[in-house]
Enzyme design. Structure first.
Site, PDB file in Angstrom:
ATOM      1  N   LEU A 135       0.855  -1.179   0.000  1.00  0.00           N
ATOM      2  CA  LEU A 135       0.000   0.000   0.000  1.00  0.00           C
ATOM      3  C   LEU A 135       0.890   1.227   0.000  1.00  0.00           C
ATOM      4  O   LEU A 135       2.000   1.203   0.539  1.00  0.00           O
ATOM      5  CB  LEU A 135      -0.898   0.031   1.252  1.00  0.00           C
ATOM      6  CG  LEU A 135      -2.001  -1.018   1.388  1.00  0.00           C
ATOM      7  CD1 LEU A 135      -2.671  -0.882   2.759  1.00  0.00           C
ATOM      8  CD2 LEU A 135      -3.027  -0.885   0.283  1.00  0.00           C
ATOM      9  N   ASP A 136       0.401   2.315  -0.580  1.00  0.00           N
ATOM     10  CA  ASP A 136       1.127   3.583  -0.505  1.00  0.00           C
ATOM     11  C   ASP A 136       1.377   3.957   0.950  1.00  0.00           C
ATOM     12  O   ASP A 136       0.606   3.592   1.846  1.00  0.00           O
ATOM     13  CB  ASP A 136       0.317   4.714  -1.149  1.00  0.00           C
ATOM     14  CG  ASP A 136       0.250   4.613  -2.666  1.00  0.00           C
ATOM     15  OD1 ASP A 136       1.002   3.808  -3.234  1.00  0.00           O
ATOM     16  OD2 ASP A 136      -0.560   5.349  -3.253  1.00  0.00           O
ATOM     17  N   GLN A 137       2.406   4.756   1.185  1.00  0.00           N
ATOM     18  CA  GLN A 137       2.766   5.154   2.544  1.00  0.00           C
ATOM     19  C   GLN A 137       1.591   5.790   3.283  1.00  0.00           C
ATOM     20  O   GLN A 137       1.360   5.513   4.459  1.00  0.00           O
ATOM     21  CB  GLN A 137       3.946   6.126   2.515  1.00  0.00           C
ATOM     22  CG  GLN A 137       4.380   6.603   3.902  1.00  0.00           C
ATOM     23  CD  GLN A 137       5.562   7.555   3.867  1.00  0.00           C
ATOM     24  OE1 GLN A 137       6.054   7.906   2.788  1.00  0.00           O
ATOM     25  NE2 GLN A 137       6.028   7.983   5.024  1.00  0.00           N
TER      26      GLN A 137
END
Length: 301
Positions: A135-137
């Site tokens: 997942l994106d940060q």
């Protein structure tokens, strides 16, 4: 499903007389493991070569849980465990945390992989830390980990064949039309900005399924499912259509109501790599997403 139990590094099965009474038990065992249980052939060959398949009376033993190094330093953090057994782990990733170190010079913040390593250590388990997807940060939501080679081989294959379902909730700018169901637009790198992606005719195939959840005065809640997993896919697709995520400054969203992209993975569904059971894991909205909705419901917004 055949009865099984774990004993240390071994998984014990009682497959019954179909195998114990076979004329050629080794051949029958190989066929049963590969065709009935679906053991990955690569793992079967490894176990064969390392004497990791053995019979003890009427019990078939498989060395599925060898001692392994984590591969990353354990760093204790609060960890929301959503699902766990001997094969799989699903944990909540909070917004702002990377899944793994990205190699940037001077990086010192603990990642989700560090926290999972500490979780294993606290259990007294010596397991390699292996996330199956990312997942994106600044996206929150569930992340799936494999706890042994069988799980990793099966789940990696399921990712390649798009059999792991990921559902997201996103708050976006503007009124999303109710008849928007599919965004099928290729995504490529933005040559003018190193971090950004963009819709590009020469980009990679990317498909996002959309369902309108609720309309607010100046925003919409949408539920999304990914058929492909391109970098920033949801953010790029919605921004391109004029509906950037609230809080997503990189793609044109306002940070007035929330300080990160308003994107949360609310559900993960996968086929258990050993039992074949379909597992669905829900991840409730975190507090900042709940607070955002309350702001959007306010008559002053």
């Amino acid at each position: 499903m055949t009865a099984w139990r774990r004993r240390g590094e071994w998984l014990e099965l009682t497959p019954g007389k179909a195998l114990t009474g076979a004329a050629d038990r080794n051949e029958a065992t190989a066929r049963w493991l590969l065709e009935t249980l679906g053991m990955p052939e690569k793992l079967f060959r490894q176990l064969q070569a390392n004497r990791g398949i053995e019979w003890r009376g009427d019990r078939l033993r498989l060395a599925l849980f060898p001692v392994s190094t984590a591969g990353i330093e354990p760093v204790w953090q609060d960890l929301g465990v959503l699902y766990e057994d001997d094969f799989c782990l699903v944990v909540h990733k909070p917004a702002g945390m990377n899944i793994h170190p990205d190699g940037r010079k001077g990086e010192s913040e603990p990642t989700l992989d560090h926290a999972v390593a500490a979780h294993y250590e606290m259990q007294g388990a010596e397991i390699a830390v292996r996330h199956i997807h990312r997942l994106d940060q600044y996206t929150s939501g569930p992340v799936l980990y494999a706890k042994n080679d069988w799980a990793q081989l099966k789940l990696d294959e399921d990712m390649r064949h798009k059999r792991i379902a990921r559902s997201y909730a996103a708050f976006v700018h503007g009124a999303v039309p109710a008849d928007l169901h599919v965004i099928d637009l290729p995504i490529g790198k933005d040559r003018h900005h190193k971090q950004r992606r963009r819709v590009s005719p020469t980009g990679q195939h990317a498909v996002t399924r959309v369902r309108l959840g609720r309309a607010y005065r100046n925003a919409s809640l949408v539920h999304l499912e990914l058929e492909t997993g391109r970098t920033h896919q949801i953010r790029v697709h919605l921004s391109h259509l004029g509906h950037p995520l609230l809080g997503d400054a990189l793609y044109g969203g306002s940070t007035a109501l929330i300080g990160r992209q308003a994107l949360h993975g609310e559900r993960l569904a996968f086929t258990h790599p050993f039992t074949g059971e379909r597992i669905e894991v829900a991840d409730p909205w975190p507090s900042d997403i709940r607070q955002l909705e309350q702001k959007l419901l306010s008559p002053t917004i």
